[in-house]
Design an enzyme around this catalytic site. Structure first.
Site, mmCIF file in Angstrom:
data_model
loop_
_atom_site.group_PDB
_atom_site.id
_atom_site.type_symbol
_atom_site.label_atom_id
_atom_site.label_comp_id
_atom_site.label_asym_id
_atom_site.label_seq_id
_atom_site.Cartn_x
_atom_site.Cartn_y
_atom_site.Cartn_z
ATOM 1 N N GLU A 164 -5.202 -4.823 10.384
ATOM 2 C CA GLU A 164 -4.154 -3.844 10.634
ATOM 3 C C GLU A 164 -4.412 -3.130 11.956
ATOM 4 O OE1 GLU A 164 -2.237 -2.668 6.587
ATOM 5 O OE2 GLU A 164 -3.779 -1.213 7.102
ATOM 6 N N GLU A 212 -6.568 4.867 7.837
ATOM 7 C CA GLU A 212 -6.294 6.286 7.549
ATOM 8 C C GLU A 212 -7.485 6.933 6.864
ATOM 9 O OE1 GLU A 212 -2.627 5.528 5.505
ATOM 10 O OE2 GLU A 212 -1.719 4.928 7.416
ATOM 11 N N HIS A 219 -9.311 1.498 4.746
ATOM 12 C CA HIS A 219 -8.050 1.625 5.494
ATOM 13 C C HIS A 219 -8.262 2.565 6.680
ATOM 14 C CE1 HIS A 219 -3.918 2.605 6.499
ATOM 15 N NE2 HIS A 219 -3.588 1.497 5.873
ATOM 16 N N ASN A 248 0.882 -1.167 0.000
ATOM 17 C CA ASN A 248 0.000 0.000 0.000
ATOM 18 C C ASN A 248 0.912 1.207 0.000
ATOM 19 O OD1 ASN A 248 -1.741 2.086 0.491
ATOM 20 N ND2 ASN A 248 -2.322 1.433 2.549
ATOM 21 N N LYS A 280 0.179 4.279 -0.173
ATOM 22 C CA LYS A 280 -0.392 5.478 0.464
ATOM 23 C C LYS A 280 -0.150 6.699 -0.441
ATOM 24 C CE LYS A 280 0.077 3.147 4.835
ATOM 25 N NZ LYS A 280 0.176 3.220 6.278
ATOM 26 N N SER A 339 3.649 -2.281 10.062
ATOM 27 C CA SER A 339 5.106 -2.359 10.234
ATOM 28 C C SER A 339 5.697 -3.713 9.848
ATOM 29 C CB SER A 339 5.497 -2.002 11.678
ATOM 30 O OG SER A 339 5.104 -0.686 11.978
ATOM 31 N N GLY A 351 2.889 2.167 10.710
ATOM 32 C CA GLY A 351 3.869 3.238 10.578
ATOM 33 C C GLY A 351 4.624 3.552 11.857
HETATM 34 P P1 13P Z 1 3.281 0.263 7.534
HETATM 35 O O1 13P Z 1 3.748 -1.033 6.946
HETATM 36 O O2 13P Z 1 4.057 1.454 7.047
HETATM 37 O O3 13P Z 1 3.177 0.191 9.029
HETATM 38 O O4 13P Z 1 1.790 0.504 6.999
HETATM 39 C C1 13P Z 1 0.873 -0.500 7.142
HETATM 40 C C2 13P Z 1 -0.345 -0.133 6.384
HETATM 41 O O5 13P Z 1 -1.089 0.740 6.779
HETATM 42 C C3 13P Z 1 -0.616 -0.854 5.127
HETATM 43 O O6 13P Z 1 -1.898 -0.587 4.679
#
Ligand code: 13P
Length: 249
Positions: free
Chosen positions: A167, A97, A95, A10, A12, A213, A173
């Site tokens: 997640e 976010e 997601h 992903n 982002k 992560s 992150g």
């Molecule tokens: P990270 O791997 O950067 O923690 O992000 C995970 C994520 O949100 C994937 O959708």
């Protein structure tokens, strides 16, 4: 029955179209594998150049979001037909976010799920608890609600093809991966929730990823768990490390 792993990046809000092409060219030889489906979920403006750059490789391309109407006066949105027209096979929905910053709810996620299936796009539906919820002991109550509402009116045949990404928000992150036990425990409980909604066969077929992560060091143990069918990878999907994650065995 053995489920094929699905390992998705992903991206982002990272990578301009020209950077995206460069990244695909770097990663293409590194992510070759027969053992897993490899998906790059990329910003809308990168989709076409990434599809072009990925031609002839095993990389499949996904979107990071999509609207739930066919077309019309929805300024700024991307329709499912726009995605299928250029060869998009997957879409990340719900997601954390998007839930946090863009008012995505279980209900809008459900509408998008139904629309994605209608167009033959495989949804990667995200769920996961906050740190506060984990500490309050309501992790599974919260996730079960996300899953049950997200899958409302999704048929059993559609559900079999879906992907769920677990997640935990506190692991995204932060460099703080959930422990293998925590990740397996929740992914197993999600599978049980699917068995309750549908049946055992659907629970056996659906693929459940872990995200948060994931890196080349943590991936092997996570992906070896019986209920973890791969990963949804953020930061590490933008680096050559993604090749190691895909070839975790
Ligand atoms: P990270 O791997 O950067 O923690 O992000 C995970 C994520 O949100 C994937 O959708």
């Amino acid at each position: 029955m053995s489920r094929k792993k699905i390992i998705a990046g992903n991206w982002k809000m990272n990578m301009t179209p020209s950077q995206a092409v460069e990244l695909v060219n770097t990663l293409k030889p590194l992510v070759e594998t027969e053992d897993a489906d490899v998906v790059f979920c990329v910003p809308a403006i990168d989709i076409i150049p990434v599809i072009e750059a990925a031609k002839g490789s095993n990389i499949q391309v996904g979107a990071e979001n999509m609207y739930y109407e066919d077309k019309g006066a929805y300024t700024g949105e991307i329709s499912p037909a726009m995605l299928t027209d250029v060869g998009v096979k997957y879409v990340v929905l719900g997601h954390s976010e998007r839930r946090e910053y863009f008012a995505e709810t279980n209900e809008t996620v459900n509408k998008k799920m139904l629309k994605a299936f209608e167009y033959g796009i495989t949804p990667i539906m995200c769920c996961g608890e906050s740190l506060e919820q984990r500490e309050q002991g309501v992790t599974m109550d919260f996730i079960r609600q996300q899953v049950k509402v997200g899958f409302l009116n999704v048929t059993v045949e559609q559900a079999k093809t879906a992907v769920i990404a677990y997640e935990p928000i506190w692991a995204i992150g932060t460099g703080k991966t959930a422990t293998t036990e925590q990740a397996q425990e929740v992914c197993k409980a999600i599978r049980e929730c699917i068995a309750e909604i549908y049946d055992e066969a659907t629970a056996e077929a659906i693929r459940i990823q872990y995200g948060g992560s994931v890196n080349a060091v943590t991936a092997p143990e996570l992906f070896a768990q019986p209920d973890i069918d791969g990963g949804l990878v953020g930061g590490a999907a933008l680096k050559p490390d993604f090749g190691k994650i895909v070839n975790w065995k």
